[in-house]
Design a protein around this motif. Structure first.
Motif, PDB file in Angstrom:
ATOM      1  N   VAL A 113     -62.045  31.926 -18.678  1.00 33.94           N
ATOM      2  CA  VAL A 113     -60.583  31.905 -18.688  1.00 33.94           C
ATOM      3  C   VAL A 113     -60.096  32.986 -17.733  1.00 33.94           C
ATOM      4  O   VAL A 113     -60.620  34.104 -17.719  1.00 33.94           O
ATOM      5  N   LYS A 114     -59.093  32.648 -16.937  1.00 30.33           N
ATOM      6  CA  LYS A 114     -58.461  33.622 -16.048  1.00 30.33           C
ATOM      7  C   LYS A 114     -57.011  33.822 -16.485  1.00 30.33           C
ATOM      8  O   LYS A 114     -56.348  32.873 -16.914  1.00 30.33           O
ATOM      9  N   GLU A 146     -44.967  37.761  -7.509  1.00 32.60           N
ATOM     10  CA  GLU A 146     -45.919  36.670  -7.348  1.00 32.60           C
ATOM     11  C   GLU A 146     -46.946  36.737  -8.482  1.00 32.60           C
ATOM     12  O   GLU A 146     -47.139  37.784  -9.105  1.00 32.60           O
ATOM     13  N   PHE A 147     -47.585  35.610  -8.749  1.00 29.86           N
ATOM     14  CA  PHE A 147     -48.622  35.582  -9.773  1.00 29.86           C
ATOM     15  C   PHE A 147     -49.908  36.181  -9.209  1.00 29.86           C
ATOM     16  O   PHE A 147     -50.371  35.799  -8.133  1.00 29.86           O
ATOM     17  N   THR A 148     -50.471  37.137  -9.958  1.00 26.11           N
ATOM     18  CA  THR A 148     -51.653  37.876  -9.529  1.00 26.11           C
ATOM     19  C   THR A 148     -52.698  37.855 -10.635  1.00 26.11           C
ATOM     20  O   THR A 148     -52.360  38.009 -11.817  1.00 26.11           O
ATOM     21  N   HIS A 149     -53.962  37.661 -10.250  1.00 27.13           N
ATOM     22  CA  HIS A 149     -55.050  37.679 -11.229  1.00 27.13           C
ATOM     23  C   HIS A 149     -55.076  39.033 -11.927  1.00 27.13           C
ATOM     24  O   HIS A 149     -55.114  40.081 -11.281  1.00 27.13           O
ATOM     25  N   PHE A 150     -55.072  39.002 -13.262  1.00 25.79           N
ATOM     26  CA  PHE A 150     -55.010  40.232 -14.047  1.00 25.79           C
ATOM     27  C   PHE A 150     -56.313  40.430 -14.813  1.00 25.79           C
ATOM     28  O   PHE A 150     -56.822  39.503 -15.455  1.00 25.79           O
ATOM     29  N   GLY A 151     -56.838  41.646 -14.768  1.00 28.41           N
ATOM     30  CA  GLY A 151     -58.042  41.964 -15.521  1.00 28.41           C
ATOM     31  C   GLY A 151     -59.260  41.213 -15.006  1.00 28.41           C
ATOM     32  O   GLY A 151     -59.248  40.605 -13.938  1.00 28.41           O
ATOM     33  N   LYS A 152     -60.313  41.242 -15.806  1.00 26.25           N
ATOM     34  CA  LYS A 152     -61.538  40.541 -15.448  1.00 26.25           C
ATOM     35  C   LYS A 152     -61.496  39.111 -15.971  1.00 26.25           C
ATOM     36  O   LYS A 152     -60.839  38.817 -16.967  1.00 26.25           O
ATOM     37  N   THR A 153     -62.212  38.227 -15.285  1.00 30.53           N
ATOM     38  CA  THR A 153     -62.361  36.867 -15.787  1.00 30.53           C
ATOM     39  C   THR A 153     -63.046  36.922 -17.151  1.00 30.53           C
ATOM     40  O   THR A 153     -64.038  37.622 -17.334  1.00 30.53           O
TER      41      THR A 153
END
Length: 217
Positions: free
Chosen positions: A92-93, A107-114
């Motif tokens: 889950v991302k 903007e939407f940015t990947h947060f934390g670790k996968t």
């Protein structure tokens, strides 16, 4: 057919739409701002082919001090039980709607670790965020730890810097498929976990069974 629209989520004010397309390449999620003439504002891909990234999506609201959050599941295992991804592909991302200081816009940015869990079946098949974006539930309906395909649901807390596993809720018995559906309430104090149990005498028809967990205690 990319499975476009296989999963959907829309913001509480109706302006942001998330669309999952799990069969598009490595799996893809499209995010649209419906107030714009050219509405697609973000596009995210899975890690590898046949991950089914975008098979499940969920979105929180944007509140005071709380950015809008999107969770995307990649469960890799079809409903026929076959694992299609060569690399496992169960994860889950999480993405947050944050300001890009260099460009002066959000903007939407990947947060934390996968988020991944070892030795789990169909992890990411379902996802649900609380409305405030602080809690995340992830269903793994083919998890075998409580019996073959008993299923399990994992609960995470999303902080300012990281995502932490709080606990898990196993299915009650073999073939429960618990975690097939999961849903948080507004503030993350209640979580519904559903199992598609077969109707008596007809294994091809499934009716849902669910229970409510008080996460606040």
């Amino acid at each position: 057919d990319f499975g476009y629209g296989h999963s959907l989520a829309i913001s509480s004010n109706g302006t942001i739409l998330v669309v999952g397309a799990p069969f598009e390449g490595r799996g893809r999620v499209h995010i649209y701002d419906l107030t714009k003439d050219y509405p697609e504002i973000s596009r995210f891909d899975g890690n590898s082919k046949d991950d089914f990234f975008g098979g499940s999506v969920s979105m929180s609201s944007e509140g005071e001090g709380e950015p809008m959050t999107v969770a995307v599941g990649a469960h890799a295992v079809g409903e026929d039980g076959v694992t299609y991804s060569d690399n496992g592909g169960e994860y889950v991302k999480v993405y947050k709607f944050l300001k890009n200081e260099s460009e002066g816009r959000k903007e939407f940015t990947h947060f934390g670790k996968t988020i991944t869990v070892s030795r789990v079946g169909s992890f990411g098949f379902s996802v649900s965020l609380s409305n405030n974006g602080n809690w995340l539930a992830v269903g793994a309906p083919r998890d075998d730890s409580a019996g073959s395909n008993a299923g399990k649901t994992f609960v995470y807390q999303i902080g300012n810097r990281r995502i932490s596993l709080v606990g898990d809720i196993p299915g009650k018995k073999k073939n429960d498929w618990s975690g097939f559906w999961v849903a948080f309430n507004h503030d993350g104090t209640k979580l519904a976990v559903a199992s598609p149990k077969p109707t008596e005498g007809n294994e091809t028809v499934r009716i849902p069974s669910y229970h409510i967990i008080d996460v606040s205690t």
